[in-house]
Design a protein around this motif. Structure first.
Motif, PDB file in Angstrom:
ATOM      1  N   SER A  34       0.832  -1.180   0.000  1.00 56.58           N
ATOM      2  CA  SER A  34       0.000   0.000   0.000  1.00 56.58           C
ATOM      3  C   SER A  34       0.866   1.229   0.000  1.00 56.58           C
ATOM      4  O   SER A  34       0.858   2.042   0.883  1.00 56.58           O
ATOM      5  CB  SER A  34      -1.029  -0.029   1.112  1.00 56.58           C
ATOM      6  OG  SER A  34      -0.456   0.329   2.307  1.00 56.58           O
ATOM      7  N   GLY A  35       1.643   1.321  -1.052  1.00 58.09           N
ATOM      8  CA  GLY A  35       2.419   2.530  -1.270  1.00 58.09           C
ATOM      9  C   GLY A  35       1.542   3.614  -1.875  1.00 58.09           C
ATOM     10  O   GLY A  35       2.016   4.683  -2.221  1.00 58.09           O
ATOM     11  N   VAL A  36       0.258   3.306  -2.015  1.00 56.16           N
ATOM     12  CA  VAL A  36      -0.628   4.273  -2.653  1.00 56.16           C
ATOM     13  C   VAL A  36      -0.956   5.393  -1.674  1.00 56.16           C
ATOM     14  O   VAL A  36      -1.471   5.150  -0.599  1.00 56.16           O
ATOM     15  CB  VAL A  36      -1.936   3.600  -3.091  1.00 56.16           C
ATOM     16  CG1 VAL A  36      -2.790   4.559  -3.871  1.00 56.16           C
ATOM     17  CG2 VAL A  36      -1.632   2.365  -3.915  1.00 56.16           C
ATOM     18  N   PRO A  37      -0.622   6.604  -2.044  1.00 55.16           N
ATOM     19  CA  PRO A  37      -0.839   7.709  -1.125  1.00 55.16           C
ATOM     20  C   PRO A  37      -2.319   8.070  -1.009  1.00 55.16           C
ATOM     21  O   PRO A  37      -3.098   7.805  -1.910  1.00 55.16           O
ATOM     22  CB  PRO A  37      -0.076   8.852  -1.778  1.00 55.16           C
ATOM     23  CG  PRO A  37      -0.102   8.527  -3.223  1.00 55.16           C
ATOM     24  CD  PRO A  37      -0.079   7.040  -3.326  1.00 55.16           C
ATOM     25  N   GLU A  38      -2.666   8.646   0.096  1.00 51.27           N
ATOM     26  CA  GLU A  38      -4.041   9.119   0.253  1.00 51.27           C
ATOM     27  C   GLU A  38      -4.055  10.631   0.073  1.00 51.27           C
ATOM     28  O   GLU A  38      -3.271  11.337   0.676  1.00 51.27           O
ATOM     29  CB  GLU A  38      -4.519   8.791   1.657  1.00 51.27           C
ATOM     30  CG  GLU A  38      -4.567   7.318   1.889  1.00 51.27           C
ATOM     31  CD  GLU A  38      -5.862   6.908   2.549  1.00 51.27           C
ATOM     32  OE1 GLU A  38      -6.641   7.811   2.935  1.00 51.27           O
ATOM     33  OE2 GLU A  38      -6.088   5.703   2.663  1.00 51.27           O
ATOM     34  N   PHE A  39      -4.941  11.088  -0.748  1.00 50.47           N
ATOM     35  CA  PHE A  39      -5.090  12.517  -0.927  1.00 50.47           C
ATOM     36  C   PHE A  39      -6.407  12.961  -0.304  1.00 50.47           C
ATOM     37  O   PHE A  39      -7.379  12.233  -0.307  1.00 50.47           O
ATOM     38  CB  PHE A  39      -5.063  12.870  -2.406  1.00 50.47           C
ATOM     39  CG  PHE A  39      -3.762  12.545  -3.075  1.00 50.47           C
ATOM     40  CD1 PHE A  39      -2.627  13.289  -2.802  1.00 50.47           C
ATOM     41  CD2 PHE A  39      -3.671  11.482  -3.947  1.00 50.47           C
ATOM     42  CE1 PHE A  39      -1.419  12.989  -3.396  1.00 50.47           C
ATOM     43  CE2 PHE A  39      -2.463  11.159  -4.555  1.00 50.47           C
ATOM     44  CZ  PHE A  39      -1.341  11.915  -4.281  1.00 50.47           C
ATOM     45  N   LYS A  40      -6.390  14.189   0.216  1.00 48.71           N
ATOM     46  CA  LYS A  40      -7.602  14.700   0.849  1.00 48.71           C
ATOM     47  C   LYS A  40      -8.664  15.060  -0.163  1.00 48.71           C
ATOM     48  O   LYS A  40      -9.832  14.752  -0.012  1.00 48.71           O
ATOM     49  CB  LYS A  40      -7.266  15.955   1.662  1.00 48.71           C
ATOM     50  CG  LYS A  40      -6.728  15.623   3.006  1.00 48.71           C
ATOM     51  CD  LYS A  40      -6.616  16.883   3.835  1.00 48.71           C
ATOM     52  CE  LYS A  40      -6.572  16.415   5.253  1.00 48.71           C
ATOM     53  NZ  LYS A  40      -6.421  17.159   6.322  1.00 48.71           N
ATOM     54  N   VAL A  41      -8.240  15.770  -1.160  1.00 53.28           N
ATOM     55  CA  VAL A  41      -9.195  16.282  -2.140  1.00 53.28           C
ATOM     56  C   VAL A  41      -9.019  15.571  -3.483  1.00 53.28           C
ATOM     57  O   VAL A  41      -9.986  15.183  -4.120  1.00 53.28           O
ATOM     58  CB  VAL A  41      -9.006  17.805  -2.335  1.00 53.28           C
ATOM     59  CG1 VAL A  41      -9.960  18.325  -3.400  1.00 53.28           C
ATOM     60  CG2 VAL A  41      -9.232  18.524  -1.015  1.00 53.28           C
ATOM     61  N   ALA A  42      -7.789  15.412  -3.867  1.00 53.25           N
ATOM     62  CA  ALA A  42      -7.516  14.879  -5.202  1.00 53.25           C
ATOM     63  C   ALA A  42      -7.918  13.421  -5.333  1.00 53.25           C
ATOM     64  O   ALA A  42      -7.918  12.678  -4.366  1.00 53.25           O
ATOM     65  CB  ALA A  42      -6.026  15.023  -5.505  1.00 53.25           C
ATOM     66  N   ASP A  43      -8.259  13.045  -6.527  1.00 56.32           N
ATOM     67  CA  ASP A  43      -8.644  11.680  -6.833  1.00 56.32           C
ATOM     68  C   ASP A  43      -7.797  11.244  -8.022  1.00 56.32           C
ATOM     69  O   ASP A  43      -7.888  11.809  -9.112  1.00 56.32           O
ATOM     70  CB  ASP A  43     -10.137  11.668  -7.180  1.00 56.32           C
ATOM     71  CG  ASP A  43     -10.599  10.304  -7.650  1.00 56.32           C
ATOM     72  OD1 ASP A  43      -9.835   9.600  -8.344  1.00 56.32           O
ATOM     73  OD2 ASP A  43     -11.747   9.954  -7.338  1.00 56.32           O
ATOM     74  N   MET A  44      -6.957  10.234  -7.776  1.00 56.50           N
ATOM     75  CA  MET A  44      -5.987   9.863  -8.807  1.00 56.50           C
ATOM     76  C   MET A  44      -6.627   9.463 -10.121  1.00 56.50           C
ATOM     77  O   MET A  44      -6.052   9.643 -11.174  1.00 56.50           O
ATOM     78  CB  MET A  44      -5.132   8.714  -8.305  1.00 56.50           C
ATOM     79  CG  MET A  44      -4.071   9.176  -7.378  1.00 56.50           C
ATOM     80  SD  MET A  44      -3.000   7.816  -7.007  1.00 56.50           S
ATOM     81  CE  MET A  44      -4.053   6.834  -5.982  1.00 56.50           C
ATOM     82  N   VAL A  45      -7.802   8.869 -10.039  1.00 53.19           N
ATOM     83  CA  VAL A  45      -8.431   8.395 -11.264  1.00 53.19           C
ATOM     84  C   VAL A  45      -9.043   9.552 -12.051  1.00 53.19           C
ATOM     85  O   VAL A  45      -8.763   9.732 -13.231  1.00 53.19           O
ATOM     86  CB  VAL A  45      -9.511   7.349 -10.957  1.00 53.19           C
ATOM     87  CG1 VAL A  45     -10.137   6.867 -12.249  1.00 53.19           C
ATOM     88  CG2 VAL A  45      -8.919   6.204 -10.170  1.00 53.19           C
ATOM     89  N   HIS A  46      -9.836  10.335 -11.360  1.00 58.35           N
ATOM     90  CA  HIS A  46     -10.559  11.366 -12.096  1.00 58.35           C
ATOM     91  C   HIS A  46      -9.735  12.614 -12.356  1.00 58.35           C
ATOM     92  O   HIS A  46     -10.018  13.375 -13.263  1.00 58.35           O
ATOM     93  CB  HIS A  46     -11.861  11.696 -11.382  1.00 58.35           C
ATOM     94  CG  HIS A  46     -12.802  10.527 -11.377  1.00 58.35           C
ATOM     95  ND1 HIS A  46     -13.050   9.790 -10.246  1.00 58.35           N
ATOM     96  CD2 HIS A  46     -13.474   9.934 -12.384  1.00 58.35           C
ATOM     97  CE1 HIS A  46     -13.864   8.792 -10.559  1.00 58.35           C
ATOM     98  NE2 HIS A  46     -14.131   8.858 -11.841  1.00 58.35           N
ATOM     99  N   ASP A  47      -8.705  12.802 -11.561  1.00 55.40           N
ATOM    100  CA  ASP A  47      -7.888  14.003 -11.749  1.00 55.40           C
ATOM    101  C   ASP A  47      -6.556  13.663 -12.410  1.00 55.40           C
ATOM    102  O   ASP A  47      -5.557  14.331 -12.166  1.00 55.40           O
ATOM    103  CB  ASP A  47      -7.633  14.676 -10.393  1.00 55.40           C
ATOM    104  CG  ASP A  47      -8.923  15.076  -9.693  1.00 55.40           C
ATOM    105  OD1 ASP A  47      -9.825  15.582 -10.392  1.00 55.40           O
ATOM    106  OD2 ASP A  47      -9.035  14.880  -8.479  1.00 55.40           O
ATOM    107  N   TYR A  48      -6.539  12.623 -13.226  1.00 56.87           N
ATOM    108  CA  TYR A  48      -5.238  12.173 -13.718  1.00 56.87           C
ATOM    109  C   TYR A  48      -4.535  13.195 -14.584  1.00 56.87           C
ATOM    110  O   TYR A  48      -3.327  13.256 -14.630  1.00 56.87           O
ATOM    111  CB  TYR A  48      -5.345  10.830 -14.436  1.00 56.87           C
ATOM    112  CG  TYR A  48      -5.996  10.889 -15.784  1.00 56.87           C
ATOM    113  CD1 TYR A  48      -7.369  10.807 -15.885  1.00 56.87           C
ATOM    114  CD2 TYR A  48      -5.249  11.031 -16.941  1.00 56.87           C
ATOM    115  CE1 TYR A  48      -7.986  10.863 -17.127  1.00 56.87           C
ATOM    116  CE2 TYR A  48      -5.854  11.096 -18.188  1.00 56.87           C
ATOM    117  CZ  TYR A  48      -7.216  11.008 -18.270  1.00 56.87           C
ATOM    118  OH  TYR A  48      -7.812  11.082 -19.484  1.00 56.87           O
TER     119      TYR A  48
END
Ligand code: ADP
Ligand code: MG
Length: 682
Positions: free
Chosen positions: A624-638
């Motif tokens: 789980s090296g996947v970071p957590e973002f508060k607002v950003a969404d890796m999929v939709h904000d690529y």
């Protein structure tokens, strides 16, 4: 640290000791923490056209009361008020429970605004809130916060409202104004105001844009700075080999390399010959030919006088790799050995002794390779196949077996670009994005379980042509025992069905490695025509004569896993088929089956998988090296992620960034994260 990060929430009006304790429990200590506690969703009071609203969705509509409301009492104190509303061209019913007093407020032709749940079949709204008058625009959207303990959402709105009033303008942005104007972003304080109290969707959108960019940029700066620092400070091995010797070897291969294979080789060999320690991820879809790339790199390492190690997740795969390397290197003096947990006693001792003396050039194995007793004499290159199957810790141990060997991670699970540049941001990435010529596309069909007879008849036709088939058994989550039982059942069923005409093999995780090897051997020599198996055959296995893949309960597998399984066929020159037996109940399940039948491209599938499952699930728990973002969404904000990545790269490589005042805030972020401290080097 900024000033607000040091200002305690107890400075705010209305936050006493008890409330503060509840907030602490949520990780909110400072005013900055509180301001950065963003809504996880918004109550949406915008008016919407009924025809666009789905069943069970919450909606707000404005309408005119039509006819007399009717009120009915039932039980003790329970009531049900029903009235009808003209909403645009629709006449809908509204039901309001236990609020009998509303009846007198509803006169015919009055305009009212109601919010509630929409029942599309009955054309009915179950009213949650009612406003006696036309829709008022002020509260188009309202923030909803996660809360804990005895704090309510209403209180949270108040606390944050107070904090905004007093401190809202003091938030320091780390982004220089040149960047804000470049991307037309609002200021940080405007953005934070808007995220908590959006006037409308448009304003909210731009506020989100600010934080999405800021989060991505800071993240990218940190991981890229780390990567740059590691690169520049790592003392690696300089591999010294001649291109000629490699080319001679490549010329002995039974096929020409694809363009993509040549390109990634150039990237990897480049790393090998520099003094930096390589830390590279090689991605390539199933069947794209990573093994031969690995072999060439191992050869380069051996030519330079070093040993190579190839670590794979399963014994079957280790054996296959050892075999293919042995045959690839048949005309070279290299010594290749296999080390798994089944190599025991005297044989093991001898093997380890030879390894320590440097008499073995390439060692292939499972995680048996990372046991303490395994000592190389001069390990130069470590390659792990199917790297996502290994934990971070296992990979570190293997790397520490040598002085500081170059490391290549290979994966056939195509990782969506978005994840590759976040989770693996600290690695260099090479991609094989081209299949060897002449590969036929695997035809994939989706069938309901009730069609099993037709499916088995289809399989038999292939068998009659001399081909072989895999049948993958139902997967029962978290229970290997039940998986095994399933495989046994299916095996019995098929043995009965094909009535002795074909040999049916059985493979599952409860077999010991000798038994597994025997089954695999029989299958690859075509003594077994149908191999019934659990998902243990998922990775790497190569039997080109197998052209059929049947997967039971396909809806239980993720897209990437289905793609991996499908990749076991289509390895020879004959047309191959994959049949997904599935009766998915959910829309997402149906969508997944459909996508599988539509594309063979692992990258397309991985992007889809990410979209359907979300980043947290993508790697499973192990990685789980996947970071957590508060607002950003890796999929939709690529797109923003791509932009931020590029910007971070350019900044880190320009002298302006390290010198000019306007970048001080960003430099602080890098410094505070500690990525430039020596102890981050592993
Ligand atoms: P993967 O990337 O899934 O590990 P493999 O390395 O097992 O793929 O390769 C799949 C098959 O393709 C093997 O049989 C291999 O010999 C063959 N292959 C690899 N590269 C080429 C190429 N350039 N041209 C033709 N066949 C190739
Ligand atoms: Mg492979």
């Amino acid at each position: 640290m900024s000033k607000l990060a040091e200002t305690s929430i107890t400075n705010l009006k209305g936050i006493g000791e008890e409330t503060a304790n509840s907030l602490y429990a949520m990780g909110i200590q400072s005013v900055e923490d509180l301001l950065m506690h963003f809504p996880y969703r918004y109550e949406d009071y915008r008016l919407r056209d009924i025809s666009e609203v789905k069943h069970d969705e919450k909606i707000t509509v404005e309408g005119k009361v039509h006819g007399e409301p009717s009120l009915m009492y039932y039980g003790k104190k329970k009531s049900r008020l029903t009235f009808r509303l003209f909403v645009g061209r629709f006449l809908v019913k509204a039901i309001c429970f236990n609020r009998p007093f509303y009846k007198n407020k509803l006169a015919i032709n009055d305009t009212v605004t109601v919010t509630g749940k929409w029942d599309q079949h009955r054309q009915t709204i179950t009213v949650l809130e009612i406003h006696f008058g036309p829709f008022t625009k002020e509260k188009e959207v309202e923030p909803v916060y996660s809360v804990k303990g005895n704090i309510t959402v209403k209180q949270m709105r108040k606390f944050i409202g107070n904090a905004l009033k007093v401190y809202g303008n003091e938030l320091e942005s780390s982004l220089p104004s040149s960047l804000l104007s470049k991307y037309k972003l609002p200021s940080k304080s405007d953005s934070i105001q808007a995220l908590h109290n959006p006037v409308n969707q448009e304003v909210l959108k731009h506020a989100r844009r600010y934080f999405v960019y800021e989060e991505f940029l800071l993240f990218q700066l940190k991981i890229q700075a780390l990567r740059k620092y590691k690169r520049e400070h790592s003392k690696g091995i300089i591999h010294n080999f001649t291109e000629k010797a490699l080319l001679d070897f490549i010329a002995t291969l039974p096929f020409p390399l694809t363009g993509a294979q040549q390109r990634v080789l150039k990237e990897i060999l480049g790393d090998l010959s520099t003094p930096f320690r390589m830390n590279r991820l090689l991605q390539g879809d199933v069947g794209s030919g990573k093994t031969v790339v690995a072999a060439i790199c191992l050869y380069a390492s051996c030519l330079s006088g070093y040993q190579g190690a190839l670590m794979v997740p399963t014994e079957i795969l280790a054996e296959q790799h050892a075999q293919s390397l042995t045959s690839l290197f048949a005309n070279t003096p290299l010594t290749i050995e296999l080390l798994t947990s089944s190599v025991k006693g005297k044989r093991r001792r001898e093997l380890l002794e030879r390894l320590g003396k440097g008499e073995i050039d390439i060692l292939v194995g499972t995680h048996a390779l990372i046991q303490e007793e395994v000592d190389f004499s001069r390990l130069g290159l470590v390659i792990t196949d199917e790297q996502h199957r290994f934990g971070v810790e296992q990979r570190r141990v293997l790397r520490e077996k040598g002085e500081s060997p170059d490391v290549l991670f290979m994966t056939a699970t195509p990782i969506p670009r978005t994840l590759a540049i976040t989770a693996f941001g600290e690695m260099d990435v090479s991609v094989i994005d081209e299949m060897p010529a002449g590969r036929k596309v695997i035809e994939t069909y989706w069938a309901k379980h009730q069609m099993i007879d037709r499916v088995l008849a289809f399989v038999e036709k292939e068998l009659q042509k001399g081909r072989q088939a895999y049948v993958i058994c139902p997967l029962i989550e978290e229970s290997e025992k039940l998986d095994v039982q399933n495989a046994i059942d299916v095996h019995d069923m098929l043995t009965h069905y094909y009535d002795g005409n074909w040999n049916i093999g059985l493979m599952h995780g409860r077999l010991n490695s000798d038994e597994k090897e025997k089954v695999m051997q029989k299958f690859s020599e075509n003594h077994v025509q149908v191999l019934v198996s659990t998902t243990v055959v998922e990775v790497g296995v190569n039997v080109p004569n197998a052209t059929m893949m049947v997967i039971y309960d396909a809806e239980r597998f993720g897209l990437s896993q289905l793609h991996q399984l499908r990749g076991r066929v289509g390895r020879g020159s004959e047309q191959s088929y994959c049949i997904l037996l599935a009766d998915p109940k959910s829309e997402v399940g149906k969508e997944r089956m459909k996508i599988m039948t539509e594309t063979n491209d692992g990258f397309v599938l991985s992007e889809k998988d990410l979209e359907l499952r979300g980043p947290g699930d993508f790697f499973g728990r192990k990685q789980s090296g996947v970071p957590e973002f508060k607002v950003a969404d890796m999929v939709h904000d690529y797109r923003a992620l791509e932009v931020a990545r590029q910007d971070a790269y350019e900044m880190l490589h320009s002298s302006d960034f390290w010198e000019e005042d306007q970048y001080q805030g960003l430099r602080n972020v890098i410094e505070e994260s500690g990525v430039l401290d020596g102890d981050k080097l592993d």
